[in-house]
Every structure is written in C-alpha cells, then in structure tokens.
Design a protein around this motif. Sequence first.
Motif, short mmCIF file in Angstrom:
data_model
loop_
_atom_site.label_atom_id
_atom_site.label_comp_id
_atom_site.label_asym_id
_atom_site.label_seq_id
_atom_site.Cartn_x
_atom_site.Cartn_y
_atom_site.Cartn_z
N VAL A 60 0.67 -1.24 0.18
CA VAL A 60 -0.06 0.15 0.11
C VAL A 60 0.78 1.28 -0.06
O VAL A 60 1.94 1.25 0.46
CB VAL A 60 -0.90 0.00 1.31
N TRP A 61 0.37 2.22 -0.47
CA TRP A 61 0.94 3.75 -0.29
C TRP A 61 -0.10 4.95 -0.28
O TRP A 61 -1.12 4.55 -0.59
CB TRP A 61 1.84 4.05 -1.63
N MET A 62 0.30 5.64 0.30
CA MET A 62 -0.46 6.98 0.59
C MET A 62 0.38 8.14 0.15
O MET A 62 1.61 8.41 0.86
CB MET A 62 -0.91 7.12 1.98
N PRO A 67 5.30 16.83 2.98
CA PRO A 67 5.78 15.88 4.42
C PRO A 67 4.90 16.83 5.28
O PRO A 67 4.66 17.88 5.34
CB PRO A 67 7.25 16.47 4.39
N TYR A 68 4.68 16.24 6.49
CA TYR A 68 3.78 16.60 7.62
C TYR A 68 4.58 15.96 9.01
O TYR A 68 4.83 15.01 9.10
CB TYR A 68 2.42 16.09 7.46
N ALA A 83 6.26 12.79 2.14
CA ALA A 83 5.07 13.04 1.06
C ALA A 83 4.47 11.82 0.72
O ALA A 83 3.35 11.72 0.37
CB ALA A 83 5.90 13.97 -0.09
N GLU A 84 5.22 10.69 0.66
CA GLU A 84 4.81 9.21 0.45
C GLU A 84 5.20 8.17 1.41
O GLU A 84 6.18 8.23 2.12
CB GLU A 84 5.36 8.79 -0.71
N VAL A 85 4.15 7.82 2.11
CA VAL A 85 4.18 6.61 3.01
C VAL A 85 3.94 5.26 2.52
O VAL A 85 2.84 5.17 1.67
CB VAL A 85 3.12 6.67 4.24
N THR A 98 8.11 2.69 4.99
CA THR A 98 8.89 3.82 4.75
C THR A 98 8.14 5.10 4.83
O THR A 98 7.07 5.17 4.49
CB THR A 98 9.40 3.78 3.14
N GLY A 99 9.07 6.04 4.98
CA GLY A 99 8.30 7.54 5.05
C GLY A 99 7.84 7.96 6.40
O GLY A 99 7.19 8.84 6.67
#
Length: 155
Positions: A60-62, A67-68, A83-85, A98-99
């Motif tokens: 999965v990715w989001m 970034p936050y 910015a991508e997890v 990751t992320g």
Amino acid sequence: MASSRSKVEGDQRAGAEIVHGSEQCYQHSLDLLQELGFPKGVLPLKDLEECGRVRETGFVWMKQKAPYEYFFEGTNTRVSYAAEVTSYIEKGKMKKMTGVKSKQLLLWVPIVEMSIDDPASKKIYFKTPVGIGKSFPVTSFMTEEEKQKFLENAN
C-alpha cells in the motif's frame, strides 16, 4: 462523487487499485486502518492526493501534497510523515514501512513496522530498523469517537 480507480503496470504497484482525491483517499485510509484493526488516528496524514493497494502482495502507499509532522499527545511523541508513506500490510500489522519517523530525544528514528500482536493487550507496538521497539496503549491513537465507544464497551 465516485472515486476514480485505475490499474498501474510495472514494479511493486502492478495491479494496484488506486484512489485519487483528498476525500476519497481519507476514507480509503480509514477503511484500511479499520480492516487491519488499527485505531483511525494512528496515521494522521494530511492533504492526501493518492492512495494505492495491491491486494495480491499487500503493498500500500499514501501520497500527501507535502511532508507533515504530527504530535501525539497521548504518547508525547512527534512523528514525521514523508510525502509518500508505503507499507506491506496484513491483519494487525504494517511492515517494511517507509516515510515514517519518530523523534526520540534529539534524533529522528525510522519506524519500519507497527503491529497489534495481541488485540487483548490493547497495545500498538512500533519497531525501528534495528529491531528496537516501543509499545503504547491503543487508546493513544484513537479518535474521540473511537475512545467514547471503547470506554462504553469497557464498562
């Protein structure tokens, strides 16, 4: 508005279901967390633009606009989300993440796994790349609505 889903070819995202748009991605992420058995507040991502899932592999990715960082009051922990997890999922577990980084003392430490190994323990375990981990009460990551239901069911 119907969510747009499409197929992606190549690499680990081949055959993915993809959702675009802030509202659709937010709902998709909540549904995913619920399916895995995690509280809704454990991944407080903002301004999601794209979410994807490859059911065959669990990848999965989001993607967020930027970034936050988020401060979890219940655990007194600051967490950074790229910015991508990405992650591979299975019931009660997100692994090879990751992320995601957690600030420990003065250092940012990557988080590579989170799991609820024993739902009865009501604890979420977070693991770093070197295998060191820390657990927190599941209630620390619940939304107010989830906490209310949890407390009602506990009585």
